[in-house]
Write a protein that holds these residues in place. Structure first.
Motif, PDB file in Angstrom:
ATOM      1  N   ALA A   9       0.827  -1.206   0.000  1.00 22.57           N
ATOM      2  CA  ALA A   9       0.000   0.000   0.000  1.00 22.57           C
ATOM      3  C   ALA A   9       0.860   1.254   0.000  1.00 22.57           C
ATOM      4  N   VAL A  10       1.958   1.227   0.759  1.00 21.80           N
ATOM      5  CA  VAL A  10       2.848   2.390   0.803  1.00 21.80           C
ATOM      6  C   VAL A  10       3.469   2.633  -0.560  1.00 21.80           C
ATOM      7  N   LEU A  11       3.949   1.570  -1.200  1.00 23.21           N
ATOM      8  CA  LEU A  11       4.550   1.712  -2.532  1.00 23.21           C
ATOM      9  C   LEU A  11       3.517   2.166  -3.552  1.00 23.21           C
ATOM     10  N   ALA A  12       2.323   1.563  -3.487  1.00 27.82           N
ATOM     11  CA  ALA A  12       1.261   1.957  -4.413  1.00 27.82           C
ATOM     12  C   ALA A  12       0.872   3.403  -4.175  1.00 27.82           C
ATOM     13  N   SER A  13       0.820   3.800  -2.903  1.00 27.99           N
ATOM     14  CA  SER A  13       0.474   5.173  -2.578  1.00 27.99           C
ATOM     15  C   SER A  13       1.499   6.144  -3.155  1.00 27.99           C
ATOM     16  N   ARG A  14       2.768   5.793  -3.082  1.00 30.75           N
ATOM     17  CA  ARG A  14       3.815   6.647  -3.667  1.00 30.75           C
ATOM     18  C   ARG A  14       3.644   6.760  -5.173  1.00 30.75           C
ATOM     19  N   ALA A  15       3.335   5.637  -5.825  1.00 32.05           N
ATOM     20  CA  ALA A  15       3.143   5.667  -7.277  1.00 32.05           C
ATOM     21  C   ALA A  15       1.951   6.541  -7.644  1.00 32.05           C
ATOM     22  N   VAL A  16       0.874   6.426  -6.877  1.00 30.18           N
ATOM     23  CA  VAL A  16      -0.310   7.246  -7.137  1.00 30.18           C
ATOM     24  C   VAL A  16       0.022   8.725  -6.939  1.00 30.18           C
ATOM     25  N   LYS A  17       0.724   9.039  -5.861  1.00 30.05           N
ATOM     26  CA  LYS A  17       1.092  10.442  -5.608  1.00 30.05           C
ATOM     27  C   LYS A  17       1.975  10.986  -6.725  1.00 30.05           C
ATOM     28  N   GLN A  18       2.890  10.157  -7.207  1.00 31.30           N
ATOM     29  CA  GLN A  18       3.771  10.580  -8.304  1.00 31.30           C
ATOM     30  C   GLN A  18       2.948  10.857  -9.561  1.00 31.30           C
ATOM     31  N   THR A  19       1.962   9.998  -9.805  1.00 36.64           N
ATOM     32  CA  THR A  19       1.087  10.201 -10.964  1.00 36.64           C
ATOM     33  C   THR A  19       0.287  11.485 -10.800  1.00 36.64           C
ATOM     34  N   TYR A  20      -0.261  11.699  -9.608  1.00 34.43           N
ATOM     35  CA  TYR A  20      -1.008  12.930  -9.361  1.00 34.43           C
ATOM     36  C   TYR A  20      -0.111  14.161  -9.498  1.00 34.43           C
ATOM     37  N   LYS A  21       1.128  14.044  -9.078  1.00 34.50           N
ATOM     38  CA  LYS A  21       2.081  15.146  -9.227  1.00 34.50           C
ATOM     39  C   LYS A  21       2.265  15.476 -10.719  1.00 34.50           C
ATOM     40  N   GLY A  22       2.373  14.443 -11.544  1.00 31.67           N
ATOM     41  CA  GLY A  22       2.461  14.647 -12.987  1.00 31.67           C
ATOM     42  C   GLY A  22       1.209  15.293 -13.539  1.00 31.67           C
ATOM     43  N   LEU A  23       0.043  14.864 -13.027  1.00 30.09           N
ATOM     44  CA  LEU A  23      -1.222  15.467 -13.461  1.00 30.09           C
ATOM     45  C   LEU A  23      -1.257  16.955 -13.141  1.00 30.09           C
ATOM     46  N   ILE A  24      -0.850  17.288 -11.936  1.00 27.43           N
ATOM     47  CA  ILE A  24      -0.863  18.702 -11.540  1.00 27.43           C
ATOM     48  C   ILE A  24       0.083  19.512 -12.424  1.00 27.43           C
ATOM     49  N   ALA A  25       1.238  18.962 -12.739  1.00 33.41           N
ATOM     50  CA  ALA A  25       2.191  19.664 -13.621  1.00 33.41           C
ATOM     51  C   ALA A  25       1.591  19.871 -15.009  1.00 33.41           C
ATOM     52  N   ASN A  68      -3.581   7.617 -13.869  1.00 29.55           N
ATOM     53  CA  ASN A  68      -2.569   7.292 -14.876  1.00 29.55           C
ATOM     54  C   ASN A  68      -3.133   7.459 -16.284  1.00 29.55           C
ATOM     55  N   ASN A  69      -4.371   7.024 -16.510  1.00 27.58           N
ATOM     56  CA  ASN A  69      -5.003   7.197 -17.822  1.00 27.58           C
ATOM     57  C   ASN A  69      -5.180   8.672 -18.148  1.00 27.58           C
ATOM     58  N   TYR A  70      -5.608   9.445 -17.177  1.00 32.46           N
ATOM     59  CA  TYR A  70      -5.804  10.875 -17.391  1.00 32.46           C
ATOM     60  C   TYR A  70      -4.479  11.573 -17.665  1.00 32.46           C
ATOM     61  N   LEU A  71      -3.440  11.190 -16.939  1.00 35.05           N
ATOM     62  CA  LEU A  71      -2.111  11.765 -17.165  1.00 35.05           C
ATOM     63  C   LEU A  71      -1.616  11.442 -18.569  1.00 35.05           C
ATOM     64  N   THR A  72      -1.803  10.204 -18.994  1.00 30.73           N
ATOM     65  CA  THR A  72      -1.393   9.804 -20.347  1.00 30.73           C
ATOM     66  C   THR A  72      -2.136  10.623 -21.395  1.00 30.73           C
ATOM     67  N   LEU A  73      -3.430  10.821 -21.195  1.00 26.77           N
ATOM     68  CA  LEU A  73      -4.222  11.628 -22.121  1.00 26.77           C
ATOM     69  C   LEU A  73      -3.688  13.054 -22.203  1.00 26.77           C
ATOM     70  N   LEU A  74      -3.452  13.673 -21.055  1.00 28.74           N
ATOM     71  CA  LEU A  74      -2.970  15.062 -21.042  1.00 28.74           C
ATOM     72  C   LEU A  74      -1.598  15.200 -21.696  1.00 28.74           C
TER      73      LEU A  74
END
Length: 113
Positions: A9-25, A68-74
């Motif tokens: 869960a911790v690793l998955a949470s980090r991956a999700v946060k990294q993806t969200y960070k990319g989305l925000i950028a 991740n799908n939304y980030l890929t689209l953007l």
């Protein structure tokens, strides 16, 4: 006692946060560095994700897939816009395409009567 899935869960949470960070950028880039309503919503999602624990792994996985799908689209939309700006939009004639890469088509002789 920690669940055996706690590290996952911790690793998955980090991956999700990294993806969200990319989305925000990407959203900042789309909105010319302005904090849009969509960017705020994504930021709030990050806050919610950080509160999830190992028992919410299914929710975390779904959010990761969606983010991740939304980030890929953007990213792909941004790249598409860059390519359109660089190369233009629409079809080129054979002669225009040849000229663009530094070639010239041979001249066809006029038909003899």
């Amino acid at each position: 006692m920690l669940s055996p899935y706690a590290n996952t869960a911790v690793l998955a949470s980090r991956a999700v946060k990294q993806t969200y960070k990319g989305l925000i950028a990407e959203l900042y880039a789309i909105h010319n560095g302005q904090l849009s309503q969509t960017t705020r919503r994504v930021y709030n999602e990050v806050q919610e994700v950080s509160k999830l624990d190992s028992e919410d792994l299914g929710v975390l996985n779904r959010r990761f897939a969606d983010a991740n799908n939304y980030l890929t689209l953007l990213k792909n939309l941004r790249i598409q816009q860059e390519l359109i700006q660089k190369y233009g939009k629409g079809e080129l004639t054979t002669e225009q395409a040849a000229n663009k890469v530094g070639l010239a088509l041979p001249k066809t002789p006029a038909p003899k009567d």
